[in-house]
Design a protein around this motif. Structure first.
Motif, mmCIF file in Angstrom:
data_model
loop_
_atom_site.group_PDB
_atom_site.id
_atom_site.type_symbol
_atom_site.label_atom_id
_atom_site.label_comp_id
_atom_site.label_asym_id
_atom_site.label_seq_id
_atom_site.Cartn_x
_atom_site.Cartn_y
_atom_site.Cartn_z
ATOM 1 N N LEU A 32 -11.992 54.985 -56.021
ATOM 2 C CA LEU A 32 -11.063 53.987 -56.555
ATOM 3 C C LEU A 32 -9.896 53.773 -55.597
ATOM 4 N N ALA A 33 -9.450 52.528 -55.500
ATOM 5 C CA ALA A 33 -8.292 52.211 -54.659
ATOM 6 C C ALA A 33 -7.023 52.725 -55.317
ATOM 7 N N THR A 34 -6.110 53.245 -54.496
ATOM 8 C CA THR A 34 -4.803 53.684 -54.964
ATOM 9 C C THR A 34 -3.756 52.657 -54.536
ATOM 10 N N PRO A 35 -2.513 52.791 -54.990
ATOM 11 C CA PRO A 35 -1.493 51.823 -54.582
ATOM 12 C C PRO A 35 -1.224 51.766 -53.082
ATOM 13 N N ALA A 36 -1.600 52.799 -52.334
ATOM 14 C CA ALA A 36 -1.421 52.783 -50.874
ATOM 15 C C ALA A 36 -2.531 51.933 -50.265
ATOM 16 N N PRO A 37 -2.197 50.842 -49.579
ATOM 17 C CA PRO A 37 -3.215 49.930 -49.057
ATOM 18 C C PRO A 37 -4.260 50.652 -48.202
ATOM 19 N N GLY A 38 -5.529 50.433 -48.539
ATOM 20 C CA GLY A 38 -6.623 50.996 -47.768
ATOM 21 C C GLY A 38 -6.974 52.427 -48.111
ATOM 22 N N TRP A 39 -6.233 53.037 -49.019
ATOM 23 C CA TRP A 39 -6.465 54.446 -49.357
ATOM 24 C C TRP A 39 -7.056 54.569 -50.759
ATOM 25 N N THR A 40 -8.155 55.312 -50.835
ATOM 26 C CA THR A 40 -8.772 55.649 -52.108
ATOM 27 C C THR A 40 -8.228 56.980 -52.607
ATOM 28 N N VAL A 41 -8.702 57.398 -53.774
ATOM 29 C CA VAL A 41 -8.365 58.733 -54.266
ATOM 30 C C VAL A 41 -8.776 59.782 -53.239
ATOM 31 N N ALA A 42 -9.956 59.594 -52.640
ATOM 32 C CA ALA A 42 -10.426 60.547 -51.629
ATOM 33 C C ALA A 42 -9.486 60.599 -50.434
ATOM 34 N N HIS A 43 -8.963 59.450 -50.006
ATOM 35 C CA HIS A 43 -8.013 59.437 -48.889
ATOM 36 C C HIS A 43 -6.756 60.248 -49.232
ATOM 37 N N GLN A 44 -6.300 60.129 -50.460
ATOM 38 C CA GLN A 44 -5.087 60.854 -50.846
ATOM 39 C C GLN A 44 -5.306 62.368 -50.767
#
Length: 264
Positions: A32-44
């Motif tokens: 799922l996309a998070t509020p940070a552009p281009g970052w998903t939950v996995a990116h976080q």
């Protein structure tokens, strides 16, 4: 000399709370996309794992950390995104295990640090307490992005006192990264904690001040919300300017978040 035990304990609890949130999410929700552009939950989560490993290197291998800083200086605009991208494509269970192992190793290293030790970082050198505070701030802030993506409302805790303290301490840094001269005089900051306690910083009689909920102040200094959407009050032109540029994290000025009426 600050005893780091309390903030390390709170960092542990903050990490465990986020761990429970993502561990209970189905694999597909990690995309799922998070509020940070281009970052998903996995990116976080990948970013937290990467920065925990960086902090561990700073605490245990100063020479190795210097090499990491050189890489950051060579690609200042992409270094953070590259660190997150590196592990974001892993299966969620593997990424979660990597984050758990890294943060456990960092916690152990911070607890074992000799009193008075200072460690290199991307800004000024840090004590064990300062390093743990910075990690708690990031864990809480990126955890907020994850919660927003998953549609979960987190109850704030008084662990936010560490984020608020860091937000106050970084006032002059925020002015500096914007090319501005910090005000000569301290501000008075009065924040209502989640428990209802009043957290105060600076001289009681300071003419310029910031007041409001601690949660809102922490959302502001981590740039998780625009000041127009927060119940913060600034008295004085310098204090008012600070609320436009505040950031508790190292690095160049962040882009912040748009007001809710302009989001999307």
């Amino acid at each position: 000399m600050s005893d780091p035990t309390s903030v390390i304990d709170d960092l542990h609890e903050e990490s465990e709370e986020l761990d429970r949130l993502v561990a209970g999410a189905a694999s597909e929700r990690w995309a799922l996309a998070t509020p940070a552009p281009g970052w998903t939950v996995a990116h976080q989560i990948a970013h937290l794992a990467w920065t925990d490993r960086s902090a561990l290197l700073a605490v245990t291998d100063a020479h190795g950390f210097r090499a990491l800083v050189e890489r950051a200086l060579a690609a200042p605009g992409s270094f953070v995104d590259e660190g997150a991208e590196e592990a974001a494509g892993l299966p969620p269970a593997e990424l979660l295990a990597r984050w758990r192992a890294g943060r456990a190793a960092l916690e152990e290293a911070l607890r074992a640090a000799p009193p008075g030790a200072r460690f290199p970082w991307y800004g000024p050198h840090m004590s064990a307490a300062s390093m743990a505070t910075a990690r708690l701030m990031e864990t809480w802030a990126h955890g907020q992005d994850v919660a927003d993506a998953l549609g979960v409302v987190r109850l704030p805790t008084d662990r936010l006192r560490h984020v608020a303290w860091l937000g106050v301490r970084t006032r002059d840094f925020a002015y500096g990264v914007h090319g501005l001269t910090p005000p000569a005089d301290p501000f008075r900051v009065e924040l209502v904690a989640p428990s209802g306690d009043l957290w105060t910083y600076g001289p009681r009689d300071a003419p310029q001040r910031v007041t409001g909920p601690a949660l809102d102040f922490c959302r502001l200094v981590t740039q998780r919300a625009h000041r127009d959407d927060l119940a913060l009050r600034a008295d004085g032109p310098d204090a008012d300017r600070w609320l436009d540029i505040a950031q508790a994290f190292a690095g160049p000025p962040g882009g912040g978040r748009a007001p809710k009426g302009e989001a999307g």
